[in-house]
Scaffold this motif. Structure first.
Motif, PDB file in Angstrom:
ATOM      1  N   HIS A  13       0.820  -1.221   0.000  1.00 37.49           N
ATOM      2  CA  HIS A  13       0.000   0.000   0.000  1.00 37.49           C
ATOM      3  C   HIS A  13       0.848   1.263   0.000  1.00 37.49           C
ATOM      4  O   HIS A  13       0.387   2.313  -0.453  1.00 37.49           O
ATOM      5  CB  HIS A  13      -0.973  -0.001   1.181  1.00 37.49           C
ATOM      6  CG  HIS A  13      -2.212  -0.794   0.920  1.00 37.49           C
ATOM      7  ND1 HIS A  13      -3.321  -0.270   0.314  1.00 37.49           N
ATOM      8  CD2 HIS A  13      -2.495  -2.101   1.169  1.00 37.49           C
ATOM      9  CE1 HIS A  13      -4.253  -1.205   0.211  1.00 37.49           C
ATOM     10  NE2 HIS A  13      -3.774  -2.326   0.713  1.00 37.49           N
ATOM     11  N   PRO A  17      -0.011   2.945  -3.658  1.00 36.02           N
ATOM     12  CA  PRO A  17      -1.178   3.425  -2.916  1.00 36.02           C
ATOM     13  C   PRO A  17      -2.430   3.487  -3.784  1.00 36.02           C
ATOM     14  O   PRO A  17      -2.377   3.910  -4.934  1.00 36.02           O
ATOM     15  CB  PRO A  17      -0.759   4.814  -2.444  1.00 36.02           C
ATOM     16  CG  PRO A  17       0.367   5.223  -3.334  1.00 36.02           C
ATOM     17  CD  PRO A  17       1.029   3.963  -3.795  1.00 36.02           C
ATOM     18  N   LYS A  20      -4.893   7.345  -4.648  1.00 36.35           N
ATOM     19  CA  LYS A  20      -4.020   8.491  -4.436  1.00 36.35           C
ATOM     20  C   LYS A  20      -4.159   9.442  -5.618  1.00 36.35           C
ATOM     21  O   LYS A  20      -4.202   9.010  -6.758  1.00 36.35           O
ATOM     22  CB  LYS A  20      -2.565   8.060  -4.273  1.00 36.35           C
ATOM     23  CG  LYS A  20      -1.676   9.217  -3.861  1.00 36.35           C
ATOM     24  CD  LYS A  20      -0.307   8.769  -3.421  1.00 36.35           C
ATOM     25  CE  LYS A  20       0.415   9.993  -2.892  1.00 36.35           C
ATOM     26  NZ  LYS A  20       1.818   9.954  -3.108  1.00 36.35           N
ATOM     27  N   SER A  71      -4.126   4.596   2.234  1.00 34.47           N
ATOM     28  CA  SER A  71      -4.531   3.730   1.129  1.00 34.47           C
ATOM     29  C   SER A  71      -5.476   2.632   1.614  1.00 34.47           C
ATOM     30  O   SER A  71      -6.523   2.383   1.008  1.00 34.47           O
ATOM     31  CB  SER A  71      -3.284   3.124   0.479  1.00 34.47           C
ATOM     32  OG  SER A  71      -3.627   2.214  -0.533  1.00 34.47           O
TER      33      SER A  71
END
Length: 143
Positions: A13, A17, A20, A71
């Motif tokens: 993550h 991520p 994002k 995330s």
């Protein structure tokens, strides 16, 4: 959960991520969160329609724990009702405060179940969760 599995989830993550990047869309409610004790500064956006979280985005400069937690939080909360999200948020806060919690509803967020052993990292894991909690409370107050 095995510590190696936890480490791999957190690292995944952080390096990849989810959700994002901000939209800048006026249909999203936004907040800026920063951690005065480190570099973490995160901007969050949430889109709620008919009581359901349709989307959450985040961006900013943050450490591995803060980025991965942000995330995981987005993955966990998108698609839930605001009431379900508040229940998840409360259980996450309880877990980090070493209070009773329901680990079944935390999904991948359970990887932070022992972050309390590193008190200086607790804020990193909580920053985005606090932000979403504030946004949900603001949305509720507008009703």
């Amino acid at each position: 959960m095995d510590s190696e599995i936890k480490r791999n989830i957190i690292l995944d993550h952080y390096q990849n991520p989810r959700n994002k990047g901000l939209t800048g869309n006026k249909d999203y409610k936004t907040i800026n969160m920063n951690n005065e004790s480190c570099i973490d500064e995160v901007n969050l956006e949430i889109k709620v329609e008919n009581g359901i979280i349709k989307d959450i985005k985040f961006d900013g400069e943050a450490c591995a724990i803060c980025t991965s937690s942000s995330s995981i939080m987005t993955d966990t909360l998108i698609g839930k009702t605001t009431e379900e999200a508040k229940k998840v948020l409360q259980n996450f806060l309880n877990m980090l405060d070493e209070k009773p919690y329901d680990k079944e509803i935390l999904e991948e967020a359970i990887v932070y179940d022992d972050i309390h052993k590193q008190p200086n990292r607790k804020k990193c894991a909580l920053l985005s969760w606090w932000g979403i909690e504030k946004l949900l409370n603001e949305l509720e107050a507008q009703k």
